[in-house]
Design an enzyme around this catalytic site. Structure first.
Site, short mmCIF file in Angstrom:
data_model
loop_
_atom_site.label_atom_id
_atom_site.label_comp_id
_atom_site.label_asym_id
_atom_site.label_seq_id
_atom_site.Cartn_x
_atom_site.Cartn_y
_atom_site.Cartn_z
N TRP A 150 0.80 -1.22 0.00
CA TRP A 150 0.00 0.00 0.00
C TRP A 150 0.84 1.28 0.00
O TRP A 150 0.29 2.35 -0.18
CB TRP A 150 -0.92 0.03 1.23
CG TRP A 150 -0.26 -0.36 2.52
CD1 TRP A 150 -0.36 -1.56 3.15
CD2 TRP A 150 0.62 0.44 3.34
NE1 TRP A 150 0.41 -1.56 4.31
CE2 TRP A 150 1.01 -0.34 4.44
CE3 TRP A 150 1.11 1.75 3.23
CZ2 TRP A 150 1.87 0.13 5.44
CZ3 TRP A 150 1.98 2.23 4.22
CH2 TRP A 150 2.33 1.43 5.30
N ASN A 151 2.14 1.21 0.20
CA ASN A 151 2.89 2.46 0.39
C ASN A 151 3.14 3.21 -0.93
O ASN A 151 3.12 4.44 -0.96
CB ASN A 151 4.20 2.21 1.13
CG ASN A 151 5.12 1.25 0.40
OD1 ASN A 151 4.66 0.31 -0.25
ND2 ASN A 151 6.41 1.47 0.51
N LYS A 174 -2.45 -8.77 -7.64
CA LYS A 174 -3.21 -8.69 -6.40
C LYS A 174 -2.61 -7.58 -5.55
O LYS A 174 -1.64 -7.76 -4.83
CB LYS A 174 -3.14 -10.03 -5.65
CG LYS A 174 -4.34 -10.31 -4.71
CD LYS A 174 -4.48 -9.36 -3.55
CE LYS A 174 -3.46 -9.61 -2.48
NZ LYS A 174 -3.65 -8.73 -1.27
N GLU A 177 -5.55 -4.33 -0.45
CA GLU A 177 -6.97 -3.96 -0.35
C GLU A 177 -7.15 -2.59 0.29
O GLU A 177 -8.25 -2.03 0.23
CB GLU A 177 -7.74 -5.03 0.45
CG GLU A 177 -7.95 -6.33 -0.27
CD GLU A 177 -6.67 -7.13 -0.46
OE1 GLU A 177 -6.58 -7.88 -1.46
OE2 GLU A 177 -5.74 -7.00 0.39
N SER A 228 6.67 -7.64 3.74
CA SER A 228 7.45 -7.93 4.93
C SER A 228 8.27 -9.21 4.78
O SER A 228 7.96 -10.08 3.95
CB SER A 228 6.52 -8.06 6.14
OG SER A 228 5.77 -9.27 6.05
N GLU A 249 11.11 -8.51 -2.58
CA GLU A 249 11.62 -7.22 -2.07
C GLU A 249 11.00 -7.05 -0.70
O GLU A 249 9.82 -6.73 -0.58
CB GLU A 249 11.25 -6.09 -3.02
CG GLU A 249 12.05 -4.81 -2.76
CD GLU A 249 11.38 -3.92 -1.75
OE1 GLU A 249 11.77 -4.00 -0.55
OE2 GLU A 249 10.48 -3.17 -2.13
N LEU A 250 11.81 -7.28 0.35
CA LEU A 250 11.27 -7.50 1.69
C LEU A 250 11.62 -6.40 2.68
O LEU A 250 11.68 -6.63 3.87
CB LEU A 250 11.74 -8.86 2.21
CG LEU A 250 11.41 -10.04 1.28
CD1 LEU A 250 11.92 -11.34 1.87
CD2 LEU A 250 9.93 -10.13 0.98
N CYS A 283 10.54 1.72 1.83
CA CYS A 283 11.44 0.64 2.22
C CYS A 283 12.91 1.06 2.20
O CYS A 283 13.74 0.46 2.89
CB CYS A 283 11.22 -0.59 1.34
SG CYS A 283 11.31 -0.27 -0.42
N GLU A 380 12.55 -2.40 11.50
CA GLU A 380 12.23 -1.33 10.56
C GLU A 380 10.97 -0.59 11.03
O GLU A 380 9.91 -1.20 11.19
CB GLU A 380 11.98 -1.91 9.17
CG GLU A 380 11.61 -0.88 8.12
CD GLU A 380 11.27 -1.51 6.79
OE1 GLU A 380 11.37 -0.81 5.77
OE2 GLU A 380 10.91 -2.70 6.75
#
Length: 475
Positions: A150-151, A174, A177, A228, A249-250, A283, A380
């Site tokens: 969502w960021n 996907k 939401e 995450s 990409e975590l 991130c 983080e």
């Protein structure tokens, strides 16, 4: 101005009417903007069948044709940037200027992938026998699944959609939401540009249910996820069952090393702009500042002054420089991290608390005199909190920068060429900014090492994860 949210499966738009759904909340007002529909298992199976059909035609399309569609979609985004930015701000919270910049960057992403997709070249390898030729070809891996957060709800989607489509893969997208409209507008722009309906499907739903069902399908051959570490590890476990390729990409916990031979005031101002962009929900956001003890106090003063001057308010207000956090979970996380740091002796130079009682606003926060055992030194924050700590020598700073299991981004500021060389060699991150906080462009690879994941998006590396390499030996 907020649109009706639809899923898109095999050319059909599916709204929240008469099905399970959830509200989309404006993070500045906590008002309900609309409702996002949840996919049923039948919906997911239809999406799988759609992209399975679509892969054959889309992968066979000439790279030039694919490029033209991606470019036209980029033109749609540019023409409607102001309108799309307003929607993005409404559901995510960031200031309008940042939201418009995101929309325009998405157009650049589609342009970049359009051109890179035309340059997926193979090669001929001379054989040991003159009568034998070895031909290396690169081909799309198959239908893919993109899972986005969502960021940066449109930008993250553009990377996954652009990379997959340019390589010739069909894709199920996907998105989060919590920010569904931004990704939906991107998908609809691609359809408007001429993308076949079966080349791209858009679904929403209960994340665990959607991801587990889609990843288990033999149709999906590639998964690209941004989110995450915990969720990424789980998705990799699911993907391993079918030996499916993944890009992960975590997230990160970016260190910043500031040496004593730099313009401290200038860097502090740059640090404030970089740290509090998107309310720190980035991130690659610089978070753990290690500053040479000779300039530590000056840096802390200048950094705090710049942070405290930031105008926090609704993203729709042109005067706002930082909007709300995207959801109440982030506010709770900020309060927890600040309370833990204080309990362990940390001092708050500025901020440290929620602003008001409506919306998810949290003040730009800088902590100092902080112990290494504080949670925020290992966790983080993904919000508007930074820490400032002194160091005595460069080797110490590098060791502390490398202490976390993350390795996405890092930053360092020095004038000494020897120091810059040492920093470049020893700071263990996938992306290192030396004398700059601007490390990412559409032309360059984006991704991390260690717990920050693997694979890259952007640059010519952004196509690699969507391509198989095959060898044809002809005698």
């Amino acid at each position: 101005m907020y649109p009706t949210i639809n899923m898109h499966i095999a050319g059909a738009a599916i709204s929240a009417a008469d099905r399970a759904s959830e509200p989309v909340i404006d993070p500045a007002t906590e008002e309900v903007l609309g409702h996002v529909p949840h996919a049923t298992i039948d919906d997911l199976d239809r999406a799988l069948a759609s992209v399975d059909r679509g892969f054959g035609g889309w992968s066979a399309a000439a790279p030039l044709v694919r490029a033209q569609i991606l470019r036209r979609a980029g033109d749609v985004l540019r023409a409607r940037a102001d309108d799309y930015a307003a929607v993005l701000t409404a559901e995510q919270g960031k200031p309008l200027a940042e939201a418009k910049g995101e929309v325009l960057t998405c157009a650049d992403v589609l342009d970049w992938y359009a051109e890179e997709g035309r340059r997926v070249y193979g090669r001929t390898v001379p054989g040991r026998n003159p009568a034998v030729r070895h031909i290396v070809v690169r081909e799309p891996v198959g239908p893919a699944l993109g899972l986005t957060p969502w960021n940066f709800p449109m930008f993250m989607a553009a990377h996954k959609v652009g990379g997959a489509l340019a390589a010739g893969c069909s894709l199920i997208l996907k998105p989060s939401e919590e920010t569904p409209a931004s990704a939906m507008l991107l998908v609809e722009a691609l359809y408007e540009a001429g993308l076949p309906a079966d080349a791209l499907a858009l679904v929403f739903g209960v994340p665990a249910q959607v991801s587990s069902h889609l990843i288990a399908s033999d149709v999906i051959r590639k998964i690209s996820f941004t989110g995450s570490v915990a969720v990424g590890r789980h998705l990799m476990t699911l993907s391993a069952e079918g030996l499916k390729r993944t890009t992960m990409e975590l997230g990160g916990h970016a260190p910043v090393i500031v040496c004593d031979d730099v313009d401290v005031a200038a860097i502090a101002r740059q640090a404030s702009a970089a740290k509090f962009r998107n309310a720190g929900q980035v991130c690659v956001s610089p978070t753990r500042f290690f500053v040479h003890h000779a300039v530590h106090d000056q840096f802390l003063e200048e950094f705090s002054k710049a942070a405290s001057a930031i105008r926090v308010g609704p993203g729709s207000d042109p005067q706002s420089q930082m909007g709300p956090l995207a959801n109440p979970r982030r506010v709770q996380a900020m309060e927890r991290l600040v309370a833990d740091a204080r309990q362990r002796g940390a001092q708050v130079a500025t901020g440290g608390e929620r602003i008001g009682n409506q919306g998810f606003f949290f003040a730009p926060t800088i902590l100092h005199d902080i112990g290494e055992d504080a949670q925020i030194m290992q966790e983080e924050p993904f919000g508007p909190i930074a820490t400032v700590s002194p160091f005595a020598d460069l080797s110490e700073a590098i060791e502390r920068a490398n202490e976390t299991p993350y390795g996405l981004a890092g930053y360092a500021f020095a004038q000494s060429s020897a120091a810059l060389a040492e920093l470049g060699n020893r700071v263990r991150v996938g992306m290192l900014g030396l004398n700059t906080f601007s490390i990412s462009t559409v032309e360059t690879p984006f991704g991390g090492i260690k717990y920050s994941g693997h694979g890259r998006e952007g640059g010519n590396e952004g196509l690699d994860g969507y391509l198989d390499t095959r060898l044809l030996t002809q005698a």
